[in-house]
Write a protein that holds these residues in place. Structure first.
Motif, mmCIF file in Angstrom:
data_model
loop_
_atom_site.group_PDB
_atom_site.id
_atom_site.type_symbol
_atom_site.label_atom_id
_atom_site.label_comp_id
_atom_site.label_asym_id
_atom_site.label_seq_id
_atom_site.Cartn_x
_atom_site.Cartn_y
_atom_site.Cartn_z
ATOM 1 N N TYR A 1 -5.332 2.760 -8.332
ATOM 2 C CA TYR A 1 -3.847 3.079 -8.170
ATOM 3 C C TYR A 1 -3.031 2.141 -9.057
ATOM 4 O O TYR A 1 -3.279 0.931 -8.889
ATOM 5 C CB TYR A 1 -3.472 2.839 -6.690
ATOM 6 C CG TYR A 1 -4.081 3.811 -5.811
ATOM 7 C CD1 TYR A 1 -3.386 5.064 -5.456
ATOM 8 C CD2 TYR A 1 -5.224 3.716 -5.259
ATOM 9 C CE1 TYR A 1 -3.991 6.140 -4.986
ATOM 10 C CE2 TYR A 1 -5.983 4.777 -4.290
ATOM 11 C CZ TYR A 1 -5.185 5.804 -4.354
ATOM 12 O OH TYR A 1 -5.880 6.712 -3.592
ATOM 13 N N TYR B 1 -16.395 2.414 -0.776
ATOM 14 C CA TYR B 1 -15.099 2.638 -1.189
ATOM 15 C C TYR B 1 -14.269 1.453 -1.063
ATOM 16 O O TYR B 1 -14.137 0.868 -0.133
ATOM 17 C CB TYR B 1 -14.478 4.092 -0.668
ATOM 18 C CG TYR B 1 -13.152 4.064 -1.035
ATOM 19 C CD1 TYR B 1 -12.876 5.080 -1.862
ATOM 20 C CD2 TYR B 1 -12.019 3.812 -0.331
ATOM 21 C CE1 TYR B 1 -11.768 5.433 -2.645
ATOM 22 C CE2 TYR B 1 -10.690 3.998 -0.634
ATOM 23 C CZ TYR B 1 -10.637 5.048 -1.735
ATOM 24 O OH TYR B 1 -9.403 5.391 -2.327
ATOM 25 N N ARG B 2 -13.359 1.256 -2.210
ATOM 26 C CA ARG B 2 -12.247 0.296 -2.153
ATOM 27 C C ARG B 2 -11.142 0.643 -2.960
ATOM 28 O O ARG B 2 -11.045 1.288 -3.844
ATOM 29 C CB ARG B 2 -12.694 -1.036 -2.662
ATOM 30 C CG ARG B 2 -12.954 -1.034 -4.153
ATOM 31 C CD ARG B 2 -13.532 -2.474 -4.612
ATOM 32 N NE ARG B 2 -13.650 -2.645 -5.808
ATOM 33 C CZ ARG B 2 -12.683 -3.045 -6.795
ATOM 34 N NH1 ARG B 2 -11.668 -3.477 -6.329
ATOM 35 N NH2 ARG B 2 -12.960 -3.199 -7.943
ATOM 36 N N THR B 3 -10.092 0.283 -2.384
ATOM 37 C CA THR B 3 -8.601 0.543 -3.229
ATOM 38 C C THR B 3 -8.559 -0.559 -4.312
ATOM 39 O O THR B 3 -8.473 -1.638 -4.070
ATOM 40 C CB THR B 3 -7.638 0.762 -2.180
ATOM 41 O OG1 THR B 3 -7.874 1.552 -1.143
ATOM 42 C CG2 THR B 3 -6.426 0.838 -3.020
ATOM 43 N N ASP B 4 -8.426 -0.210 -5.324
ATOM 44 C CA ASP B 4 -8.137 -1.102 -6.656
ATOM 45 C C ASP B 4 -6.867 -0.874 -6.710
ATOM 46 O O ASP B 4 -6.127 0.133 -7.628
ATOM 47 C CB ASP B 4 -8.827 -0.543 -7.789
ATOM 48 C CG ASP B 4 -8.914 -1.569 -8.964
ATOM 49 O OD1 ASP B 4 -8.296 -2.359 -8.738
ATOM 50 O OD2 ASP B 4 -9.797 -1.286 -9.854
ATOM 51 N N PHE B 5 -5.932 -1.708 -6.649
ATOM 52 C CA PHE B 5 -4.418 -1.819 -6.672
ATOM 53 C C PHE B 5 -3.882 -3.054 -6.790
ATOM 54 O O PHE B 5 -4.366 -4.165 -6.356
ATOM 55 C CB PHE B 5 -3.923 -1.192 -5.447
ATOM 56 C CG PHE B 5 -2.398 -1.112 -5.133
ATOM 57 C CD1 PHE B 5 -1.308 -0.525 -6.150
ATOM 58 C CD2 PHE B 5 -2.007 -2.161 -4.120
ATOM 59 C CE1 PHE B 5 -0.213 -0.897 -5.898
ATOM 60 C CE2 PHE B 5 -0.343 -2.232 -3.937
ATOM 61 C CZ PHE B 5 0.521 -1.577 -4.598
ATOM 62 N N ARG C 1 -8.376 6.203 1.750
ATOM 63 C CA ARG C 1 -9.252 5.583 2.422
ATOM 64 C C ARG C 1 -9.922 6.014 3.761
ATOM 65 O O ARG C 1 -11.214 6.123 3.917
ATOM 66 C CB ARG C 1 -8.385 4.340 2.772
ATOM 67 C CG ARG C 1 -9.543 3.315 3.512
ATOM 68 C CD ARG C 1 -8.968 1.944 3.800
ATOM 69 N NE ARG C 1 -8.890 1.192 2.645
ATOM 70 C CZ ARG C 1 -9.723 0.491 2.033
ATOM 71 N NH1 ARG C 1 -10.844 0.201 2.569
ATOM 72 N NH2 ARG C 1 -9.344 -0.182 0.865
ATOM 73 N N MET D 1 -2.624 6.160 -0.616
ATOM 74 C CA MET D 1 -3.942 5.323 -0.598
ATOM 75 C C MET D 1 -4.604 5.138 0.876
ATOM 76 O O MET D 1 -5.776 5.113 0.774
ATOM 77 C CB MET D 1 -3.416 3.796 -1.101
ATOM 78 C CG MET D 1 -2.933 3.649 -2.262
ATOM 79 S SD MET D 1 -2.444 1.734 -2.655
ATOM 80 C CE MET D 1 -1.237 2.114 -4.026
ATOM 81 N N GLU E 1 -1.925 7.258 -8.861
ATOM 82 C CA GLU E 1 -3.592 7.558 -8.928
ATOM 83 C C GLU E 1 -4.081 7.760 -10.177
ATOM 84 O O GLU E 1 -3.695 8.873 -10.695
ATOM 85 C CB GLU E 1 -4.188 8.519 -7.738
ATOM 86 C CG GLU E 1 -5.588 8.174 -7.465
ATOM 87 C CD GLU E 1 -6.010 9.320 -6.347
ATOM 88 O OE1 GLU E 1 -7.169 8.994 -5.984
ATOM 89 O OE2 GLU E 1 -5.384 10.166 -5.986
ATOM 90 N N GLY F 1 -9.825 5.881 -6.141
ATOM 91 C CA GLY F 1 -9.529 4.360 -5.665
ATOM 92 C C GLY F 1 -8.892 3.759 -6.544
ATOM 93 O O GLY F 1 -8.610 2.529 -6.460
ATOM 94 N N THR G 1 0.718 -1.309 -0.039
ATOM 95 C CA THR G 1 -0.268 0.032 -0.026
ATOM 96 C C THR G 1 1.050 1.374 0.083
ATOM 97 O O THR G 1 2.017 0.976 -0.075
ATOM 98 C CB THR G 1 -1.009 0.175 1.339
ATOM 99 O OG1 THR G 1 -2.005 1.166 1.119
ATOM 100 C CG2 THR G 1 -0.021 0.317 2.284
#
Length: 260
Positions: free
Chosen positions: A176, A66-70, A55, A51, A170, A174, A47
């Motif tokens: 990345y 919300y979610r982190t797309d990574f 969040r 990020m 980014e 969300g 991470t």
């Protein structure tokens, strides 16, 4: 015999203790940060500070979905088009500077002195330092960013800096890294994105929340066109060879044969 007032002695003792505590704190900070940067030359980050901050803001705003797309991918799994696009857009002196583009900084300062808007002059190395380790805004952050930039440039090869930037930048709310962006917007892996798609991704980097890849404004499209022109001017994927050349170990000069 002159007696020193007790209050003055206590103040001196407290100041000495504070100086020692500050010195220990600075030493530990340097030790921990140097170790972290050194290890991240080989260990892929799971991470980034950017990020985590995004969040936290999403949670504070009540964005429960919300979610982190990574998804991290190695540089070899990323199309050279993406690498050239971000260099053309963000930092055309990337292969040659040592973390700071002094010329761009001077031009930015001169422009502000003439009443123009202060332009960003951050290099890719500075943006890696900011996105990976720091928070958004503030003079203190800029000072620490410069410190991390020096560490990164001293400990990482240019390929690692570029690889990290392509993975943590980014490209949307969300979203990345180029792998997540390529799959989200183009339904393909980062290894297969075209020069036009790479230029579109790079076009939103100045403000990936306001500027959209999926719904590009006329401004984004004009930036995409400009970036494509810059990519061609740099020589396309062949420009990446300059990075390899800058990081290649110096070859010893051939020995001269003794004359008979």
């Amino acid at each position: 015999m002159v007696r020193v007032p007790l209050a003055r002695t206590q103040r001196g003792s407290c100041l000495g203790a504070l100086f020692k505590l500050a010195a220990v704190g600075v030493f530990l900070f340097v030790l921990v940060t140097c170790a972290a940067v050194f290890l991240l030359r080989w260990i892929h980050p799971v991470t980034s500070a950017w990020m985590l901050e995004a969040r936290w803001h999403a949670m504070a705003a009540g964005e429960h979905g919300y979610r982190t797309d990574f998804e991290w991918v190695d540089l070899e799994q990323i199309s050279p088009n993406a690498a050239v696009a971000v260099i053309a857009s963000e930092d055309q002196q990337f292969p040659f500077h040592t973390g700071f583009d002094v010329k761009s900084i001077r031009e930015s300062v001169r422009a502000s002195e003439h009443g123009k808007k202060l332009r960003g002059a951050s290099t890719i190395s500075q943006q890696v330092a900011k996105n990976l380790f720091l928070w958004n805004g503030g003079f203190l952050r800029k000072a620490i960013e410069a410190y991390f930039t020096v560490l990164i440039e001293a400990m990482w090869p240019k390929e690692r800096i570029l690889e990290t930037y392509l993975n943590i930048a980014e490209f949307g709310h969300g979203v990345y890294g180029v792998e997540a962006a390529a799959r989200r917007y183009f339904h393909k892996p980062a290894a297969r994105i075209t020069s036009s798609e790479a230029a579109l991704l790079a076009a939103v980097l100045p403000n990936p929340i306001r500027l959209r890849v999926d719904r590009p404004s006329p401004y984004v499209l004009s930036r995409q066109s400009w970036i494509l022109g810059q990519m061609r001017g740099l020589g396309g994927a062949s420009y990446l060879k300059s990075i390899e050349a800058e990081n290649a170990p110096a070859q010893p000069a051939p020995k001269k044969r003794a004359s008979r």
